[in-house]
Design an enzyme around this catalytic site. Structure first.
Site, PDB file in Angstrom:
ATOM      1  N   GLU A 105       1.640  95.443  84.495  1.00  0.00           N
ATOM      2  CA  GLU A 105       1.390  94.094  83.969  1.00  0.00           C
ATOM      3  C   GLU A 105       0.423  94.149  82.785  1.00  0.00           C
ATOM      4  O   GLU A 105      -0.485  93.339  82.660  1.00  0.00           O
ATOM      5  CB  GLU A 105       0.822  93.181  85.058  1.00  0.00           C
ATOM      6  N   GLU A 129      -1.412  93.134  95.522  1.00  0.00           N
ATOM      7  CA  GLU A 129      -2.818  92.698  95.569  1.00  0.00           C
ATOM      8  C   GLU A 129      -3.332  92.554  97.001  1.00  0.00           C
ATOM      9  O   GLU A 129      -3.947  91.553  97.359  1.00  0.00           O
ATOM     10  CB  GLU A 129      -2.975  91.389  94.785  1.00  0.00           C
TER      11      GLU A 129
END
Length: 390
Positions: free
Chosen positions: A326, A216
């Site tokens: 995810e 991220e």
């Protein structure tokens, strides 16, 4: 993990406020703790509070790190076979039969005594990702002082049951100890990154086959996120981390992992492709791109219907492989899960899918029922649709 988001411009405020989708609290957070008009500061987990639109009706609950309570232990006279074994009749085995490496899930040390959950994980899935116990705050809470007990427990379970393991994650701006956030010297931060990466990867060398080396690191415009890493080192922290990782375990596949990469033309998706191509051309050893795929249901801004084109676009980058890392989908629509599975099957570089949890009960988005098993650990329509499609 992250709440599903499309970054929107927010009106300026007189006092410092976090923008829509920005961080607004959490352990170690020193920035604004209020949000611009139209957004509410919502606790995602102990380390990360985020400005989400409106009220909290559709917001995810706190992560299971601090909230999960094991159910009473249950015994099984007939434990399912190991290694995702079920005579070729499990998600992992069916996905492998279609030419992919794995179909996996997320667990952590606080799940290990939940017999129902672990039986499903053992039976259906061939790959495991730690939810929290490999993150920096868990592994190196103070400089040079490492703690591996909880991460080891998951690794030991996975290896004894023949599961592949994705290492998640080496560098992330969240769940980052304050001592790291306080570093403002280039040489010091470089040494800290290299030591952190080398220590973890040395411990698990030969046991972990993929690492999310950086997690991220992009903002919604496709540029670098503001973090201690980018403030002190600029883009160089990416190369520092990946080169340390490659030197430590040349056999592990090294990934950059992010969320909101679910639309081929979205600025963040294009930014990811452009930056990865640039870094690879500079010799940074990035093997793969991980797209988290925390998806909305039909009608949301990032539904499953965008994934096929987005995954194809990511695979067009100069990397060896891509993975869905995810996956969870608001409402767990059967057609949506099949769409995502087919997207991976139809992209040669896509090596596998990891769903972010086993059951809705244990999901960080539990009020959105996003997973393949319900809160009572019963397979849902999405599970059955996947089994039929595969």
């Amino acid at each position: 993990m992250r709440s599903i988001a499309l970054a929107l411009a927010a009106a300026p405020a007189v006092l410092a406020q976090s923008q829509l989708w920005g961080q607004c609290g959490g352990i170690g957070w020193n920035g604004p703790t209020t949000c611009v008009s139209g957004a509410t500061c919502t606790k995602i987990n102990d380390w990360y509070h985020q400005c989400l639109p409106g009220g909290n009706n559709n917001n995810p609950p706190p992560a299971t790190t601090s909230q999960w309570t094991p159910p009473p232990a249950q015994t099984s006279s007939n434990p399912p076979p190991n290694n995702g074994g079920g005579g070729g009749n499990t998600l992992h085995e069916k996905f492998k039969a279609r030419g992919k490496q794995y179909f996996g899930t997320e667990i952590d040390h606080y799940h290990l005594n939940n017999n129902q959950l672990m039986e499903i994980a053992r039976r259906e899935f061939g790959q495991i990702t730690h939810e929290n116990s490999m993150k920096w705050d868990a592994t190196e809470p103070s400089r040079g002082s490492f703690s591996f007990g909880n991460a080891d427990r998951v690794v030991d379970w996975a290896t004894s049951n023949g599961k592949l393991i994705r290492g998640h994650t080496l560098l992330w701006h969240s769940q980052l100890p304050q001592w790291v956030q306080n570093i403002n010297d280039r040489n010091t931060l470089t040494q800290v990154i290299e030591n952190h990466v080398k220590t973890i990867m040395t411990r698990y060398k030969g046991k972990i086959f993929h690492y999310d080396v950086v997690n991220e690191i992009l903002d919604e415009n496709g540029g670098l996120r503001n973090s201690v890493f980018s403030r002190v080192l600029g883009e160089d922290f990416v190369g520092i981390a990946f080169r340390a990782a490659r030197a430590t375990d040349p056999d592990a596949k090294l990934y950059i992992n992010d969320y909101n990469l679910d639309s081929a033309n979205y600025a963040k998706t294009r930014g990811m492709i452009n930056l990865v191509n640039k870094w690879v051309s500079q010799g940074v050893p990035i093997d793969g791109i991980g797209t988290q795929a925390h998806l909305a249901g039909p009608g949301g801004w990032n539904p499953a219907s965008g994934v096929p084109a987005a995954l194809q676009a990511l695979a067009g980058a100069n990397v060896k492989e891509v993975a869905i890392t995810e996956l969870d989908i608001q409402g767990a629509g059967a057609n949506d899960y099949v769409t995502v599975a087919n997207a991976c099957l139809n992209v040669q570089k896509c090596v596998g899918i990891t769903v972010w949890g086993v059951s809705d009960r244990d999901s960080w988005r539990s009020n959105e029922n996003p997973l393949l098993y319900d809160g009572s650990y019963r397979p849902k329509a999405a599970y059955n649709a996947l089994m039929n499609a595969l």
